[in-house]
Each structure stands twice: as C-alpha cells, then as structure tokens.
Design a protein around this motif. Structure first.
Motif, PDB file in Angstrom:
ATOM      1  N   GLN A  14      92.562  68.709  65.283  1.00  0.00           N
ATOM      2  CA  GLN A  14      91.276  68.980  64.671  1.00  0.00           C
ATOM      3  C   GLN A  14      90.610  67.667  64.335  1.00  0.00           C
ATOM      4  O   GLN A  14      91.279  66.657  64.134  1.00  0.00           O
ATOM      5  CB  GLN A  14      91.484  69.761  63.377  1.00  0.00           C
ATOM      6  CG  GLN A  14      92.126  71.107  63.562  1.00  0.00           C
ATOM      7  CD  GLN A  14      91.095  72.210  63.510  1.00  0.00           C
ATOM      8  OE1 GLN A  14      89.989  72.014  63.036  1.00  0.00           O
ATOM      9  NE2 GLN A  14      91.455  73.359  64.001  1.00  0.00           N
ATOM     10  N   TRP A 118      85.244  40.047  80.835  1.00  0.00           N
ATOM     11  CA  TRP A 118      85.262  38.716  81.454  1.00  0.00           C
ATOM     12  C   TRP A 118      84.145  37.842  80.889  1.00  0.00           C
ATOM     13  O   TRP A 118      84.355  36.692  80.513  1.00  0.00           O
ATOM     14  CB  TRP A 118      85.148  38.885  82.961  1.00  0.00           C
ATOM     15  CG  TRP A 118      84.810  37.667  83.733  1.00  0.00           C
ATOM     16  CD1 TRP A 118      83.576  37.266  84.145  1.00  0.00           C
ATOM     17  CD2 TRP A 118      85.702  36.663  84.200  1.00  0.00           C
ATOM     18  NE1 TRP A 118      83.644  36.085  84.836  1.00  0.00           N
ATOM     19  CE2 TRP A 118      84.956  35.706  84.894  1.00  0.00           C
ATOM     20  CE3 TRP A 118      87.075  36.482  84.109  1.00  0.00           C
ATOM     21  CZ2 TRP A 118      85.525  34.581  85.483  1.00  0.00           C
ATOM     22  CZ3 TRP A 118      87.630  35.371  84.713  1.00  0.00           C
ATOM     23  CH2 TRP A 118      86.856  34.442  85.386  1.00  0.00           C
ATOM     24  N   ILE A 179      93.592  40.983  85.544  1.00  0.00           N
ATOM     25  CA  ILE A 179      94.041  40.959  84.156  1.00  0.00           C
ATOM     26  C   ILE A 179      92.939  41.443  83.216  1.00  0.00           C
ATOM     27  O   ILE A 179      93.231  42.056  82.179  1.00  0.00           O
ATOM     28  CB  ILE A 179      94.595  39.582  83.722  1.00  0.00           C
ATOM     29  CG1 ILE A 179      93.554  38.495  83.802  1.00  0.00           C
ATOM     30  CG2 ILE A 179      95.797  39.218  84.526  1.00  0.00           C
ATOM     31  CD1 ILE A 179      94.096  37.175  83.283  1.00  0.00           C
ATOM     32  N   CYS A 180      91.673  41.221  83.567  1.00  0.00           N
ATOM     33  CA  CYS A 180      90.608  41.785  82.728  1.00  0.00           C
ATOM     34  C   CYS A 180      90.642  43.306  82.780  1.00  0.00           C
ATOM     35  O   CYS A 180      90.463  43.984  81.765  1.00  0.00           O
ATOM     36  CB  CYS A 180      89.238  41.287  83.189  1.00  0.00           C
ATOM     37  SG  CYS A 180      88.885  39.616  82.683  1.00  0.00           S
ATOM     38  N   ALA A 182      93.280  45.129  83.423  1.00  0.00           N
ATOM     39  CA  ALA A 182      94.456  45.571  82.682  1.00  0.00           C
ATOM     40  C   ALA A 182      94.164  45.589  81.185  1.00  0.00           C
ATOM     41  O   ALA A 182      94.544  46.536  80.480  1.00  0.00           O
ATOM     42  CB  ALA A 182      95.646  44.653  82.984  1.00  0.00           C
ATOM     43  N   SER A 183      93.473  44.556  80.686  1.00  0.00           N
ATOM     44  CA  SER A 183      93.203  44.537  79.245  1.00  0.00           C
ATOM     45  C   SER A 183      92.218  45.630  78.863  1.00  0.00           C
ATOM     46  O   SER A 183      92.359  46.239  77.800  1.00  0.00           O
ATOM     47  CB  SER A 183      92.700  43.168  78.791  1.00  0.00           C
ATOM     48  OG  SER A 183      91.693  42.704  79.612  1.00  0.00           O
ATOM     49  N   CYS A 186      94.253  48.694  78.655  1.00  0.00           N
ATOM     50  CA  CYS A 186      95.115  48.666  77.472  1.00  0.00           C
ATOM     51  C   CYS A 186      94.322  49.026  76.222  1.00  0.00           C
ATOM     52  O   CYS A 186      94.809  49.762  75.363  1.00  0.00           O
ATOM     53  CB  CYS A 186      95.751  47.289  77.302  1.00  0.00           C
ATOM     54  SG  CYS A 186      97.120  47.020  78.399  1.00  0.00           S
ATOM     55  N   VAL A 187      93.103  48.507  76.116  1.00  0.00           N
ATOM     56  CA  VAL A 187      92.287  48.818  74.936  1.00  0.00           C
ATOM     57  C   VAL A 187      92.000  50.314  74.883  1.00  0.00           C
ATOM     58  O   VAL A 187      92.126  50.952  73.834  1.00  0.00           O
ATOM     59  CB  VAL A 187      90.972  48.004  74.962  1.00  0.00           C
ATOM     60  CG1 VAL A 187      90.044  48.461  73.867  1.00  0.00           C
ATOM     61  CG2 VAL A 187      91.259  46.537  74.817  1.00  0.00           C
ATOM     62  N   TYR A 189      93.806  52.647  76.188  1.00  0.00           N
ATOM     63  CA  TYR A 189      95.045  53.358  75.895  1.00  0.00           C
ATOM     64  C   TYR A 189      95.382  53.298  74.414  1.00  0.00           C
ATOM     65  O   TYR A 189      95.804  54.299  73.820  1.00  0.00           O
ATOM     66  CB  TYR A 189      96.195  52.783  76.718  1.00  0.00           C
ATOM     67  CG  TYR A 189      97.514  53.403  76.360  1.00  0.00           C
ATOM     68  CD1 TYR A 189      98.538  52.649  75.827  1.00  0.00           C
ATOM     69  CD2 TYR A 189      97.726  54.769  76.525  1.00  0.00           C
ATOM     70  CE1 TYR A 189      99.737  53.225  75.473  1.00  0.00           C
ATOM     71  CE2 TYR A 189      98.917  55.357  76.165  1.00  0.00           C
ATOM     72  CZ  TYR A 189      99.924  54.577  75.644  1.00  0.00           C
ATOM     73  OH  TYR A 189     101.097  55.142  75.278  1.00  0.00           O
ATOM     74  N   VAL A 190      95.194  52.115  73.802  1.00  0.00           N
ATOM     75  CA  VAL A 190      95.491  51.976  72.383  1.00  0.00           C
ATOM     76  C   VAL A 190      94.726  53.011  71.576  1.00  0.00           C
ATOM     77  O   VAL A 190      95.241  53.630  70.651  1.00  0.00           O
ATOM     78  CB  VAL A 190      95.143  50.548  71.887  1.00  0.00           C
ATOM     79  CG1 VAL A 190      94.852  50.544  70.414  1.00  0.00           C
ATOM     80  CG2 VAL A 190      96.253  49.617  72.188  1.00  0.00           C
ATOM     81  N   ILE A 193      96.367  56.696  72.090  1.00  0.00           N
ATOM     82  CA  ILE A 193      97.798  56.986  71.920  1.00  0.00           C
ATOM     83  C   ILE A 193      98.013  58.278  71.150  1.00  0.00           C
ATOM     84  O   ILE A 193      98.849  59.093  71.502  1.00  0.00           O
ATOM     85  CB  ILE A 193      98.486  55.819  71.185  1.00  0.00           C
ATOM     86  CG1 ILE A 193      98.683  54.659  72.131  1.00  0.00           C
ATOM     87  CG2 ILE A 193      99.824  56.247  70.661  1.00  0.00           C
ATOM     88  CD1 ILE A 193      99.450  53.542  71.518  1.00  0.00           C
ATOM     89  N   LYS A 194      97.246  58.443  70.081  1.00  0.00           N
ATOM     90  CA  LYS A 194      97.487  59.623  69.260  1.00  0.00           C
ATOM     91  C   LYS A 194      96.411  60.673  69.490  1.00  0.00           C
ATOM     92  O   LYS A 194      96.138  61.483  68.605  1.00  0.00           O
ATOM     93  CB  LYS A 194      97.504  59.219  67.785  1.00  0.00           C
ATOM     94  CG  LYS A 194      98.737  58.461  67.416  1.00  0.00           C
ATOM     95  CD  LYS A 194      98.825  58.315  65.919  1.00  0.00           C
ATOM     96  CE  LYS A 194     100.155  57.746  65.516  1.00  0.00           C
ATOM     97  NZ  LYS A 194     100.193  57.435  64.088  1.00  0.00           N
ATOM     98  N   PRO A 434     105.418  63.829  75.208  1.00  0.00           N
ATOM     99  CA  PRO A 434     104.343  63.638  74.212  1.00  0.00           C
ATOM    100  C   PRO A 434     103.017  63.302  74.884  1.00  0.00           C
ATOM    101  O   PRO A 434     102.989  62.787  75.998  1.00  0.00           O
ATOM    102  CB  PRO A 434     104.850  62.449  73.373  1.00  0.00           C
ATOM    103  CG  PRO A 434     105.819  61.751  74.242  1.00  0.00           C
ATOM    104  CD  PRO A 434     106.429  62.768  75.141  1.00  0.00           C
TER     105      PRO A 434
END
Lengths: 619, 218
Positions: A14, A118, A179-180, A182-183, A186-187, A189-190, A193-194, A434
């Motif tokens: 919710q 970048w 790598i840009c 990937a970052s 990653c941001v 994904y962070v 996560i929940k 999960p």
C-alpha cells in the motif's frame, strides 16, 4: 476460517499516504520529454498558437484516458495483465502488450539516463570539457572535427558517443558508456529493492527536485541578456499554423506520450490504493500538473535559448567588426556593436568593392533563434553550450543534469513497475522468490539488452526505439483499453464501480469522451500517424566527418534489415492482443462445448473451474 | 661636414626603409588591439611605445641568438597605421644591410612571446604577429580523469545503499520468522482487520457482498 484462506493470500503493498501516490504518478508522467520535446514543438508550431491544439488534446483525449486507467487499476487492484484478464480473458493480450512496450522503453530510456549521468560526472570538471576543443595529434592546432563543428557537438558525438558514420557500422562497446549504464541501472535498482516501499520514499525527492531546479533556472534565466527575445519568440502566436493538420497530430501524440498512459505503470500504481479513493480528482490533478510543468519548463529553456542566440549574434557582429577594422586599418574600437550598421552603410557607399572583398558573415538574430533542437540535441548540445557562457557555468551544468536525471528516474519507476507488476500478478515466479530478486533479474536482463546502445551506432538505435516502440504500439494498446472498458466491460458496470470508489457517478462529459470522442480521436491519430510514417521511406541523420557538407548531418535511408527490425519493433508488442484472444477463444470453445457456459463480459476462469470440479465431485 | 653626415643618415634611413616594406619577404606584420584588450585602461600608442616594441624585439633576438649584440636600430619598422599595425624587419647586428631570415625571427618571437606580450599588458590575441601562430596551450589533463572520481563516489554510495537495504530486509525477515513461530494467535486479529482494507484476492471482487452485515441477522 482465517487459516484456510490465508494459505494463498499475499498482502498487497500500500502507499504510505496519498501524497506519495500522487507524486509517483506525477513523476511518471513528467519526464524528460516535458523539458526537451514540448518547448521544441511550441517553437516550430507557432508558439502560443500551439497551446490550443495541445489543451484540446489534453481535455478530450489525455484526461479521459488517464481517469480510465487510474479507475480501472484501483477497481481491480491488479497490474495491467490482471486487470484485462479480469474484464475478459480474451483481452489478456492487451496487458502483455503493455508489458512488452514497457520493457522495451525501459531499455532505451535508461540509456538516456546513462548519457545524462556521463554529462553530470563531467560537469565537475573546470573548465567544462565541452567548452574547448582538444589539440590534434601533432599539437599544431585544434582537432579538425571539432573546429569544423563546435566543441559541444564534438564532445557529444565524438567523446561521449564516439559515433560511427552510419547505423550499419556497429563499432565496439564503449567501456565508459557501459559503466555509466551500469550505474544508472544500479540507481534504479536501489530504489526498487523494496518495491513501492522504497520507491515511495525516493519520489519525494525525484518528483519535487526538478521543480526546484526549474524555478532556480527561471529566476536566473530571466535575468540573462536576450532572455526576453527568446520568450517573445517562443510565445508569439502564429495562428496560420493551426490550418496545418500536422500540428493537431503532433499535439495529440505529444499529450498522449507525455501522460505515459498505456504503459501499465499507472494501472499498477493505482492498484496499490485503498478501495475508496477519489480517482477522478487524482486524474485531473496529474494531467493538469503534467501540462503545467511542460509550460513552466518551457519558460527557462527558452529564456536560455534566447540568451544563447543573443550571445551568438553578438560574437558574429564582433567578428565582422574585427574583419572590417583589420582590412581598413581603422583605429581599434572605432567601429562598435552600436554603430556597426552606420559604418557598414558608409563603407558600402564609399568603397563597395573593398567591402565585398572582406569576408563578412551574415548576422541575423532570427537565424540564430531558428536553430532549434529537441531531444538529446537540445540537452546535450544546445543547452550545454548555453550553460558555458553563463557565469558560474559548472553549477548550472550540475543543476541541469541532476534535474534531467531525477526527471528520468521518476519516469523509469513507472516503466519498471509496468513490467514488474504484471509478472507478480501472473505468478510467473514462485512466491518464495522475493520481489527484490525479481527486480534485480529484470534490471540485469534490461541492462544486458541495452548494451547495444553503448556501441558506436548506439545513438541511431536509440532514435529507432524512441520513434517506433513508443508510438504506434502504445496508440493501439490505448485504443483497445478504451474499447475494452467501455464496450466489453460495459459503461454501466464501470459507472457503478466509479460510484462505489468515488461516491458519485461520472458525469456526461466523461461519458461522452469515453464512449465517442476519445476512441474517435485515438483512431484518427493512429491512422494518420501510420499513414504519414508509411508515406516516406524512413531516413535518419548521421554524423559523418567525411561528408562534404560536414558539419551538417548527412541524411541516409535506413538499410533494409534495419527497416525489417523497425517493423518488428512496431508489430511484436501488439501481436499478443490477437494471439491471446485467439488462444482463449479456442480454449474457451473447447470448455464451452463441455460446460455450456456463455462467455460473459466478466468471464471468471476461477469460477468456471469450480463449477466443473463441483460437477465432477458430485458425479 | 655636417652636410655629409646628414646625407649619410638620410641614405642609411632610406636604405633601411627600403629593407622594410609591407609584404617584405623577411618581415612580419604586427597588429595590436589595445582598446579591445584594456578598455578604460588603454594607453595611447606613440613613439615611446614603438621604442619599447623595438627594444623588446631586440631582446628577443638577443636571447634567441645567444648573446649577439642586437640593438634597437636593428629593428626596422614601417607602414604604421592608426589601427596600430606595422611591418618590421630585423637586420643583422654587424651588417645592417643583411636581413635576418624569416624563420629565425619567428623562432625568436615564439621563444619570448610571453615576455613581449607582458611588456605591453596584452595577450596572444591582442598582440598578433601575422604569420606566427600562437603557441596552443594544451588543456590540463590530470592523471586520473576527474569524471571517474565522481563516478566512483556515486557508485560507492549506490553500492552501499544496496548492501544496507538488502541486509536490513534479511534481518527483518529473520525477526518476523522468530516472532511468527512464537505467537500465532495474536496474528489473527490484525489480519482480519487488514482484510477489511481490501487486499487483492484471486478473482474478481464481488461488490454485491460488501454491503452485507458481517454478522448474519437472526
């Protein structure tokens, strides 16, 4: 009673409060396109006059669609696939189409964010790397490619993209872009996560920060010289342009894509709402704020573009003055910007032959203002050039690219949610895995697929995805959405649901829009769009240093295999709609012959299976 | 006597002027933009400034040639314009009818360009030697590209965030499991309450039952 039911029931997440939900929807709708597409459209379609088709499209097409999606998600409390399956199993394909489009858009949209990152990383350098040309190999002069175009162009096309001359030359993977990218993933994904727990907290920042930066830019931009020129140019209405049907088409498509309907993300977001929630007010709020943001963002953008044109004009005039002073050996600063015209007239009268011999550039402010750009060209070339001329360039660059990043990030949330929610609802993964892991796997898959865009020809592929994935399939999906809800589910049922959720039935305006106006508009826009696209063999601009007219972009036609891929990209997301309908018809026909149940609008598979089981048990 | 000296001087200056002409093969054109560069603090270009220029150039020739006795008289200037531009040639210290090669003059100017510029408070752009390109300063490139540093910071923060969130979610799950195995009875009540808020269930939520009383009436 409690235990038997608990075995399959999972708590649906919710929203913490209504503000979170609204900010998420607004963040999803307000994306990078509001900043770099709308001002461009305003400019080329006669400034203030463009607002008329834009607002008409908003009221008659955008808001009804938005209201429909939010209501349907809140009512059925499932992601896009679940919702359409609940209305009719034949419509499951609509949800799958939404999911596929969301996945494809995720891929290329995050590449845009990688590019923004970048530039953001490079904004910490002093001086800004796109402000000067690098030296060539033997240190005798500046790099020729850079000198022929501009440092900003060179930095974008060569140092960032390292672009190949055409789409057929793929080049290799560029590690810095990888790598840009990937970052960027990653941001994203962070924040995921929940699920909406973590995302809901991040949107407080990502949805509000852009407004803060736009306001700062507005105040700064209005004090720059030449700002008023840009604003006047932007808003001067050219009423004649309204006679051109292309304007109406572009207004309708812009509103449609700007509101991010048909992605499935909005349905998913509103499914986390409590049951009784006034989704009518939500829809109007989100739609109006989205358009208001476009308008609000256009003002500083155009002030800064006016400033840039003014600076370019002044330096053009200075160049001419220098040329004249050097040729005629006048005293330094005799000719100034103010008396330049007088001097030129005088010289033309007294020694026209000599004046013709001097290489004078034609300096016209209007020409500089007409150098419009949209999309990546606006943000990474035009705007970054403008920022270099502003005092305190680094801070403005950092602010601008952070704003673009947070605008894009909040839109990515909606895109990713449009992929994750159906997966959860379809129960494709076992429940012991999960949600965070599912999100990680999807992010990883999308990252790997998006590596295409980090190659030399990556920019050309992004353009393809941008133009063909995020256009026709979405229009088709939206059209089926409206038909499904209004005609298959039934206007009556839908009105009852809305009465249950908001406490009042939809008024005549909404009904008229849903039943007639919006589907008609969508159909017209869809057909016109397809016809216009099909008329010309698609071409694309390429950056080719070997071209004779370099730095102009060379326009090449797409090769045949790319054309085939374009067709595939437009068709594959839409294929599930007929395929799933056919599959369900065949399945249901087989069941129908044995169970003699009619295919009602709310054909509930669960209910059918029960009756069969019961009859079997009884027998 | 005086007449002879006068004639000699005229001849020599005429001779020198013949050496210096616009478009001379061994000469260079110089152009100054004092007003543009200095604005309010611009100085007036006069004979004294010209003398300073000739002296500076003689200095440049001396330091380039390793001590040969170049004098102000070895720098010959002509074709001065109000722009402030003029041509100059350099004569050899011992033989004033011989001109120094173009390339040598260029190297000398290049070597002492900075000193010449600062003598006049000007820069490479405002004190131009037409034909001698300014020395290009390569932009400073530090060993580690700066953007990688920023990238490292951002990725470090993101990575730390991922780790923290994963760890906290795992810890919470373990806590929930321990709590669940402890007391199950207390869990039933809140679950009934949360049901009332409207979960998703499999199938379609059937509205016709929502108005029913939870307690069946007798």
């Amino acid at each position: 009673m409690g235990k038997a039911e608990d075995s399959g029931v999972e708590e649906r997440p919710q929203w913490d409060n209504k503000v979170q939900y609204l900010l998420t929807c607004i963040g999803f709708a307000v994306g990078i396109g509001n900043v770099w597409r709308f001002p461009y459209l305003c400019q080329i379609y006669g400034g203030g006059a463009f607002l008329i088709p834009y607002l008409i499209a908003l009221v008659f097409e955008g808001l009804p669609l938005l209201y429909l999606e939010l209501a349907i998600g809140q009512r059925f409390r499932m992601g896009s696939i679940g919702v359409w399956n609940s209305i009719s199993p034949l419509l499951g394909g609509v949800g799958i189409a939404s999911m596929l489009v969301s996945l494809l858009v995720c891929m290329f949209y995050n590449t845009l964010l990688a590019w923004v990152l970048w530039y953001l990383f490079h904004s910490f350098q002093n001086p800004l790397p796109w402000s000067q040309c690098p030296l060539n190999d033997n240190l005798t002069g500046y790099n020729t490619e850079c000198v022929k175009s501009t440092p900003a162009n060179y930095f974008w096309y060569r140092e960032t993209l390292n672009i190949t001359p055409d789409i057929e030359t793929s080049g290799s993977l560029h590690w810095w872009l990888v790598i840009c990218l990937a970052s960027a993933w990653c941001v994203v994904y962070v924040c995921f996560i929940k699920g909406i727990e973590s995302m809901g907290k991040v949107v407080y920042v990502t949805a509000i920060f852009p407004y803060l930066v736009l306001t700062i830019f507005l105040i700064r931009a209005l004090t720059l010289p030449g700002a008023t020129v840009g604003l006047v140019y932007l808003f001067t209405p050219d009423w004649e342009i309204l006679k051109n049907p292309q304007v109406w088409l572009d207004a309708a498509t812009q509103i449609f894509f700007s509101l991010s309907v048909a992605f499935g993300g909005l349905i998913a977001f509103s499914s986390y709402n409590p049951e009784r929630n006034n989704c009518e007010m939500d829809a109007i709020l989100v739609g109006v704020i989205n358009s208001a943001t476009s308008l609000y963002g256009a003002i500083p953008i155009f002030s800064i573009l006016g400033f840039k044109a003014n600076t370019a004009y002044n330096s053009c005039v200075k160049e001419n003055i220098l040329a004249l002073t050097n040729h005629f050996e006048f005293s330094d600063q005799n000719i100034t910007a103010e008396n330049y015209d007088h001097w030129l007239e005088y010289l033309n009268r007294t020694s026209p032959g000599e004046v013709a011999g001097v290489d004078l550039r034609l300096c016209d402010l209007q020409t500089f203002l007409d150098q419009s750009a949209s999309g990546t060209g606006l943000a990474f070339i035009v705007f970054s050039e403008a920022v270099v001329s502003m005092p305190g360039a680094q801070i403005w660059a950092i602010l601008f690219f952070t704003m673009l990043f947070s605008l894009g990030l909040s839109s990515m949330f909606g895109n990713l949610e449009g992929v994750l929610a159906p997966i959860k609802d379809l129960k494709l993964v076992p429940t012991w895995i999960p949600d965070g892991l599912v999100a990680a796997v999807i992010c990883l898959i999308a990252f790997l697929m998006a590596l295409i865009f980090t190659m030399g020809s990556g920019n050309y592929w992004v353009e393809i995805f941008n133009s063909y994935v995020g256009s026709v399939p979405l229009l088709i999906v939206a059209f089926f959405e409206i038909i499904a809800v209004i005609y298959i589910y039934g206007m009556k049922n839908f009105s009852e649901d809305i009465y249950f959720m908001t406490g009042k039935k939809p008024n005549i305006f909404w009904k008229a829009c849903w039943m007639v106006i919006s589907p008609l508009m969508l159909l017209v826009v869809l057909i016109t769009y397809v016809v216009v696209q099909a008329q010309k063999h698609p071409t694309y601009p390429t950056w080719n240093p070997a071209y004779e007219l370099f730095p102009k972009t060379e326009v090449k036609p797409y090769p045949d295999w790319v054309f085939a891929i374009i067709i595939l990209l437009s068709v594959i997301p839409v294929l599930p709609i007929p395929l799933v309908a056919l599959y369900q018809l065949i399945c249901c026909r087989m069941k129908k012959s044995s169970a003699h149940t009619d295919l009602s609008p709310s054909c509930n598979d669960g209910f059918e299976v029960e009756t069969q089981q019961q009859t079997n048990q009884r027998a | 006597m005086l007449g002879q000296i006068f004639v000699l001087l005229c001849l020599s200056s005429a001779w020198a002027q013949q050496l210096c002409m616009p478009e001379a093969s061994d000469g260079y054109k110089v152009r100054l933009s004092i007003n543009t560069a200095l604005g309010d603090q611009a100085y007036v270009w006069n004979e004294n400034e010209m003398f300073l220029f000739r002296a500076t150039l003689a200095f440049a020739m001396r330091s380039y040639s390793g001590g040969q006795d170049y004098n102000v008289s070895n720098i010959v200037v002509c074709a001065e314009t109000p722009r402030v531009s003029f041509w100059f040639v350099v004569t050899a210290p011992l033989n004033s009818s011989r001109l120094i090669d173009r390339s040598d003059v260029e190297e000398a100017v290049r070597k002492s360009r900075n000193r010449i510029n600062s003598a006049f408070l000007l820069t490479d752009r405002s004190l131009e030697f037409i034909g001698i390109p300014p020395i290009l300063t390569a932009p400073v490139t530090p060993d580690t590209p700066q953007w990688l540093i920023v990238f490292g910071v951002v990725m470090g923060a993101v990575g730390a965030g991922i780790v923290v969130l994963l760890v906290t979610s795992v810890v919470e799950k373990k806590r929930k499991k321990n709590k669940k195995s402890g007391d199950e009875d207390i869990e039933e009540e809140p679950r009934e309450k949360t049901e009332g808020n409207g979960f998703a269930r499999d199938g379609v939520y059937n509205m016709s039952f929502s108005d029913d009383d939870p307690v069946t009436q007798m």
